[in-house]
Design a protein around this motif. Structure first.
Motif, PDB file in Angstrom:
ATOM      1  N   LEU A  46      12.409  25.951  -5.996  1.00 28.98           N
ATOM      2  CA  LEU A  46      12.720  25.325  -4.718  1.00 28.98           C
ATOM      3  C   LEU A  46      13.228  26.363  -3.719  1.00 28.98           C
ATOM      4  CD1 LEU A  46      12.995  22.651  -3.092  1.00 28.98           C
ATOM      5  CD2 LEU A  46      15.367  22.565  -3.887  1.00 28.98           C
ATOM      6  N   TRP A  47      14.109  27.238  -4.199  1.00 31.04           N
ATOM      7  CA  TRP A  47      14.664  28.278  -3.323  1.00 31.04           C
ATOM      8  C   TRP A  47      13.546  29.187  -2.807  1.00 31.04           C
ATOM      9  CZ3 TRP A  47      19.793  28.866  -1.807  1.00 31.04           C
ATOM     10  CH2 TRP A  47      20.064  30.010  -1.061  1.00 31.04           C
ATOM     11  N   ARG A  48      12.661  29.547  -3.740  1.00 37.09           N
ATOM     12  CA  ARG A  48      11.567  30.441  -3.376  1.00 37.09           C
ATOM     13  C   ARG A  48      10.673  29.795  -2.323  1.00 37.09           C
ATOM     14  NH1 ARG A  48       8.802  30.414  -7.809  1.00 37.09           N
ATOM     15  NH2 ARG A  48      10.131  31.894  -8.896  1.00 37.09           N
ATOM     16  N   GLU A  49      10.384  28.512  -2.562  1.00 40.04           N
ATOM     17  CA  GLU A  49       9.514  27.778  -1.642  1.00 40.04           C
ATOM     18  C   GLU A  49      10.113  27.757  -0.234  1.00 40.04           C
ATOM     19  OE1 GLU A  49       8.339  23.541  -2.369  1.00 40.04           O
ATOM     20  OE2 GLU A  49       7.705  24.438  -4.274  1.00 40.04           O
ATOM     21  N   THR A  50      11.413  27.434  -0.189  1.00 38.02           N
ATOM     22  CA  THR A  50      12.096  27.356   1.102  1.00 38.02           C
ATOM     23  C   THR A  50      12.118  28.722   1.778  1.00 38.02           C
ATOM     24  OG1 THR A  50      13.532  25.798  -0.044  1.00 38.02           O
ATOM     25  CG2 THR A  50      14.173  26.401   2.170  1.00 38.02           C
ATOM     26  N   TRP A  51      12.353  29.742   0.959  1.00 37.80           N
ATOM     27  CA  TRP A  51      12.419  31.116   1.469  1.00 37.80           C
ATOM     28  C   TRP A  51      11.071  31.540   2.047  1.00 37.80           C
ATOM     29  CZ3 TRP A  51      10.546  35.866  -1.005  1.00 37.80           C
ATOM     30  CH2 TRP A  51      11.040  37.033  -0.411  1.00 37.80           C
ATOM     31  N   ILE A  52      10.004  31.210   1.337  1.00 40.85           N
ATOM     32  CA  ILE A  52       8.667  31.563   1.815  1.00 40.85           C
ATOM     33  C   ILE A  52       8.356  30.803   3.103  1.00 40.85           C
ATOM     34  CG2 ILE A  52       6.187  31.297   1.290  1.00 40.85           C
ATOM     35  CD1 ILE A  52       6.841  32.098  -1.601  1.00 40.85           C
ATOM     36  N   LYS A  53       8.803  29.554   3.162  1.00 47.64           N
ATOM     37  CA  LYS A  53       8.578  28.751   4.364  1.00 47.64           C
ATOM     38  C   LYS A  53       9.256  29.376   5.577  1.00 47.64           C
ATOM     39  CE  LYS A  53       7.736  24.186   2.715  1.00 47.64           C
ATOM     40  NZ  LYS A  53       8.524  23.131   2.114  1.00 47.64           N
ATOM     41  N   ASP A  69       7.053  45.553   1.009  1.00 46.98           N
ATOM     42  CA  ASP A  69       5.806  44.811   0.889  1.00 46.98           C
ATOM     43  C   ASP A  69       6.072  43.519   0.133  1.00 46.98           C
ATOM     44  OD1 ASP A  69       3.311  43.795   0.412  1.00 46.98           O
ATOM     45  OD2 ASP A  69       2.401  45.742  -0.033  1.00 46.98           O
ATOM     46  N   VAL A  70       6.282  42.452   0.888  1.00 45.60           N
ATOM     47  CA  VAL A  70       6.669  41.188   0.268  1.00 45.60           C
ATOM     48  C   VAL A  70       5.526  40.587  -0.553  1.00 45.60           C
ATOM     49  CG1 VAL A  70       6.113  39.775   2.302  1.00 45.60           C
ATOM     50  CG2 VAL A  70       7.804  38.957   0.668  1.00 45.60           C
ATOM     51  N   GLU A  71       4.304  40.828  -0.119  1.00 43.06           N
ATOM     52  CA  GLU A  71       3.159  40.284  -0.865  1.00 43.06           C
ATOM     53  C   GLU A  71       3.107  40.892  -2.268  1.00 43.06           C
ATOM     54  OE1 GLU A  71      -0.436  40.738   1.419  1.00 43.06           O
ATOM     55  OE2 GLU A  71       0.530  39.942   3.206  1.00 43.06           O
ATOM     56  N   LYS A  72       3.308  42.220  -2.305  1.00 49.07           N
ATOM     57  CA  LYS A  72       3.259  42.932  -3.577  1.00 49.07           C
ATOM     58  C   LYS A  72       4.432  42.499  -4.468  1.00 49.07           C
ATOM     59  CE  LYS A  72       3.032  47.666  -4.959  1.00 49.07           C
ATOM     60  NZ  LYS A  72       3.350  48.996  -4.421  1.00 49.07           N
ATOM     61  N   GLN A  73       5.580  42.334  -3.830  1.00 46.24           N
ATOM     62  CA  GLN A  73       6.788  41.957  -4.572  1.00 46.24           C
ATOM     63  C   GLN A  73       6.618  40.588  -5.231  1.00 46.24           C
ATOM     64  OE1 GLN A  73      10.706  42.464  -2.563  1.00 46.24           O
ATOM     65  NE2 GLN A  73      11.068  40.375  -3.199  1.00 46.24           N
ATOM     66  N   LEU A  74       6.099  39.634  -4.472  1.00 46.00           N
ATOM     67  CA  LEU A  74       5.908  38.300  -5.032  1.00 46.00           C
ATOM     68  C   LEU A  74       4.805  38.297  -6.085  1.00 46.00           C
ATOM     69  CD1 LEU A  74       6.370  36.141  -1.826  1.00 46.00           C
ATOM     70  CD2 LEU A  74       7.657  35.859  -3.951  1.00 46.00           C
ATOM     71  N   LYS A  75       3.815  39.142  -5.867  1.00 45.83           N
ATOM     72  CA  LYS A  75       2.720  39.232  -6.824  1.00 45.83           C
ATOM     73  C   LYS A  75       3.230  39.716  -8.177  1.00 45.83           C
ATOM     74  CE  LYS A  75      -2.024  40.763  -6.985  1.00 45.83           C
ATOM     75  NZ  LYS A  75      -2.944  41.810  -6.562  1.00 45.83           N
ATOM     76  N   SER A  76       4.259  40.564  -8.145  1.00 44.21           N
ATOM     77  CA  SER A  76       4.797  41.119  -9.375  1.00 44.21           C
ATOM     78  C   SER A  76       5.439  40.048 -10.255  1.00 44.21           C
ATOM     79  CB  SER A  76       5.816  42.226  -9.068  1.00 44.21           C
ATOM     80  OG  SER A  76       7.026  41.657  -8.601  1.00 44.21           O
ATOM     81  N   ILE A  77       5.808  38.914  -9.663  1.00 44.14           N
ATOM     82  CA  ILE A  77       6.317  37.823 -10.494  1.00 44.14           C
ATOM     83  C   ILE A  77       5.312  36.663 -10.531  1.00 44.14           C
ATOM     84  CG2 ILE A  77       8.790  38.334 -10.333  1.00 44.14           C
ATOM     85  CD1 ILE A  77       8.887  36.104  -8.103  1.00 44.14           C
ATOM     86  N   GLY A  78       4.079  36.990 -10.167  1.00 42.55           N
ATOM     87  CA  GLY A  78       2.999  36.018 -10.327  1.00 42.55           C
ATOM     88  C   GLY A  78       2.858  35.016  -9.202  1.00 42.55           C
TER      89      GLY A  78
END
Ligand SMILES: [Zn+2]
Ligand SMILES: [Zn+2]
Length: 172
Positions: A46-53, A69-78
């Motif tokens: 939920l936190w992640r979702e809100t943060w991405i929003k 690089d936020v895209e790369k960072q998030l990709k690292s946790i799938g």
């Protein structure tokens, strides 16, 4: 250094959930506090979702890596995430989309940033006529082989040819 399980940020000082207690550390990147926010019943998802929003704004900016690089960072946790184009600052001369701030603010003043794509300085090289200045710089840049001004900052998925196709479309 430990990885934040919410946002993938790799510079946590403590393990979020150690052997006995949560760290109570606040992630510099997404602002989640382990052992506190989850205690309030907020799940990581939920936190992640809100943060991405909220367009993944870096919570504690002094800790923000220079080339974050936020895209790369998030990709690292799938987590697959694509930055919205609206958040990108695009150079009006060469269409390079990695400017640190908008080339011109809402009042039309230049940022004095130098575009890493074409080397144009907003607010300076466009003096006295913005539109003419931009057009002239672009023509010269294309004539000069549209080479990158700063080769160190060029993203691998960008190539001038693609950019020029884009530009020729705008001209029509
Ligand atoms: Zn985080
Ligand atoms: Zn440019």
């Amino acid at each position: 250094m430990y990885t934040c399980i919410v946002c993938g940020y790799k510079d946590l000082e403590m393990e979020s959930y150690g052997k006995e207690y949560p760290s109570c550390e606040i992630c510099s990147c997404c602002g989640f506090q382990f052992g506190i926010d989850d205690d309030k019943g907020i799940s990581h998802d939920l936190w992640r979702e809100t943060w991405i929003k909220k367009d993944c704004s870096f919570w504690y900016t002094p800790d923000r890596p220079i080339a974050w690089d936020v895209e790369k960072q998030l990709k690292s946790i799938g987590i697959m995430y694509k930055k919205k184009d609206a958040n990108k600052n695009i150079c009006p001369v060469c269409k390079y989309d990695g400017l640190d701030e908008p080339a011109y603010n809402s009042l039309g003043y230049g940022s004095y940033d130098i575009c890493q794509g074409c080397g144009f300085q907003f607010g300076l090289d466009d003096y006295p006529d913005k539109n003419k200045g931009i057009q002239k710089w672009r023509e010269n840049w294309i004539r000069g082989g549209s080479s990158w001004y700063s080769t160190s900052s060029i993203k691998p998925n960008w190539n001038p040819t693609e950019q020029l196709i884009h530009l020729s479309k705008i001209k029509k």
